[in-house]
Design an enzyme around this catalytic site. Structure first.
Site, PDB file in Angstrom:
ATOM      1  N   SER A  69       0.560  -0.806  -0.275  1.00  0.00           N
ATOM      2  CA  SER A  69      -0.313   0.062   0.026  1.00  0.00           C
ATOM      3  C   SER A  69       1.032   0.920  -0.185  1.00  0.00           C
ATOM      4  CB  SER A  69      -1.105   0.326   0.856  1.00  0.00           C
ATOM      5  OG  SER A  69      -0.353   0.135   2.699  1.00  0.00           O
ATOM      6  N   ASP A 188       4.214  -8.010   6.595  1.00  0.00           N
ATOM      7  CA  ASP A 188       5.257  -9.233   6.588  1.00  0.00           C
ATOM      8  C   ASP A 188       5.478  -8.936   8.671  1.00  0.00           C
ATOM      9  OD1 ASP A 188       5.700 -11.230   4.475  1.00  0.00           O
ATOM     10  OD2 ASP A 188       6.008  -9.044   3.566  1.00  0.00           O
ATOM     11  N   HIS A 333       0.348   5.441   6.671  1.00  0.00           N
ATOM     12  CA  HIS A 333       1.006   5.499   5.595  1.00  0.00           C
ATOM     13  C   HIS A 333       1.643   6.755   5.105  1.00  0.00           C
ATOM     14  CE1 HIS A 333      -2.098   2.306   5.084  1.00  0.00           C
ATOM     15  NE2 HIS A 333      -0.848   1.721   4.190  1.00  0.00           N
TER      16      HIS A 333
END
Length: 404
Positions: A69, A188, A333
């Site tokens: 993303s 992850d 983000h």
């Protein structure tokens, strides 16, 4: 209305107004995303590259990107009100976006366009996260990053990207020089089984990355891959040091369960230390993979590890609070200004010698200018190539003297 109810309503209204005020202030800072470009044009820009180790920015004809993303531009201009629209602002993506111009939007492609305005492959406009049509969507370009992707998903992205390049009539697939940027690993780390988990995860993730790089080496000619170093998600802990912190924590609960304030880790120092240790192992394994030299077997392809995310922490503003202006409304983000910072850090790493690349993240970076003396994107073999040319020139010169 009972006094207690009135008091409660006033508190709710006050808190809501405070959040809106904080968000508005953050938006103002996040809109600072353009850059002034004062670098001189290179006089040898018209001379085409014959080796990936002597590649100038003007040689790059095609850009692409793989990742999650962060690369898809998720939520970069989102607000609390429209966050649920799951919009990806691909045109603003730090490593792959090409919206507007560098003066207004700082991205790696917009920097490359200062040397080659005919660059192709960058993403534009917006897409919706996890929409299957994104692969073929013209707005995506060759930015095949998928929001939520993990290391195990990157090979799928790479196969789709190569197929899309081959099908694009604008691309001379065999002859055009390509620049592909890959960043993966955050999901992850955020999603790993962070309680009593084995420490073998980084090896598996690096194995996924190697599989993708091996595929690109085999299938994508004339390519330089920027492999961006993964960062330790523990840096998110600093977001709590801000009046907006409670909102950040609410997002972290679901976005990053194994990170600070995640639904699993919460604020458990033992779990967070474990996650950070896994991140350090991940970083070291990527270094080992690239230092193996297996991607430096010719002049047609190479992978360069760009380490600017190795040492990163959230900055503290003049008020003493953590400065969240480089982050989106979810505190996770990039915002547009955060995209600018990441893009310039990446660009600067590209023109720093291997072994001397900056590993500390710079929140106020100045664009590094390639020069006529040093115009090339640095690779691990670039110094050797230059040294061999110098040796050859000296040898030729001595030969001429002997002849005289």
């Amino acid at each position: 209305m009972p006094f207690a109810a009135v008091t409660s309503l006033v508190c709710v209204l006050f808190f809501s107004l405070l959040l809106l005020s904080l968000e508005a202030g953050a938006r103002a800072q996040q809109n600072i995303s353009g850059s002034f470009f004062n670098c001189p044009q290179l006089t040898e820009a018209s001379s085409p590259a014959e080796s990936v180790h002597r590649l100038k920015p003007s040689d790059i004809k095609v850009v692409g990107a793989l990742g999650n993303s962060l690369t898809a531009g998720y939520a970069m201009q989102a607000t609390l009100e429209n966050y649920g629209n799951v919009t990806e602002y691909r045109g603003l993506s730090w490593s792959a976006g090409g919206d507007s111009s560098l003066e207004y939007v700082t991205t790696l492609p917009n920097l490359v366009k200062q040397y080659n305005p005919d660059l192709i492959g960058f993403s534009v406009n917006t897409t919706t996260a996890l929409d299957p049509s994104n692969i073929e969507n013209p707005s995506t370009g060759f930015n095949l990053a998928i929001s939520g992707a993990r290391a195990s998903n990157i090979l799928f992205e790479a196969v789709a990207m190569v197929a899309k390049m081959k099908a694009d009539q604008r691309v001379n697939f065999e002859e055009d020089w390509k620049l592909v940027t890959l960043l993966v690993g955050g999901n992850d780390l955020c999603q790993l089984p962070c309680i009593d988990s084995p420490m073998g995860y980084p090896d598996a993730w690096v194995g996924n990355t190697k599989e993708t790089l091996d595929y690109l080496q085999e299938e994508l000619p004339k390519t330089l891959v920027n492999l961006v170093q993964v960062f330790d998600i523990a840096i998110l802990k600093g977001a709590a040091n801000n009046p907006y912190g409670p909102v950040c924590k609410s997002f972290y609960s679901t976005l990053c369960p194994c990170g600070p304030y995640g639904s699993i880790a919460m604020n458990n120092s033992t779990i967070l230390d474990h996650t950070s240790e896994v991140a350090r192992q991940y970083q070291a394994s990527l270094v080992e993979l690239i230092n193996s030299g297996q991607y430096n077997t010719g002049n047609d392809f190479t992978v360069v590890l760009q380490p600017f995310f190795t040492d990163i922490s959230l900055p503290i503003g003049p008020s003493g609070y953590t400065d969240l202006s480089t982050l989106a409304v979810d505190c996770f983000h990039f915002s547009p200004s955060g995209g600018r910072v990441a893009a310039v850090n990446l660009w600067n790493n590209m023109f720093q010698d291997v072994g001397e690349k900056a590993e500390a993240y710079d929140y106020d970076p100045t664009i590094l200018c390639p020069t006529d003396e040093e115009p090339y994107i640095r690779t691990s073999l670039a110094v050797q190539v230059v040294a061999s040319l110098v040796t050859y020139s000296v040898a030729v010169g001595l030969g001429m003297l002997v002849a005289l």
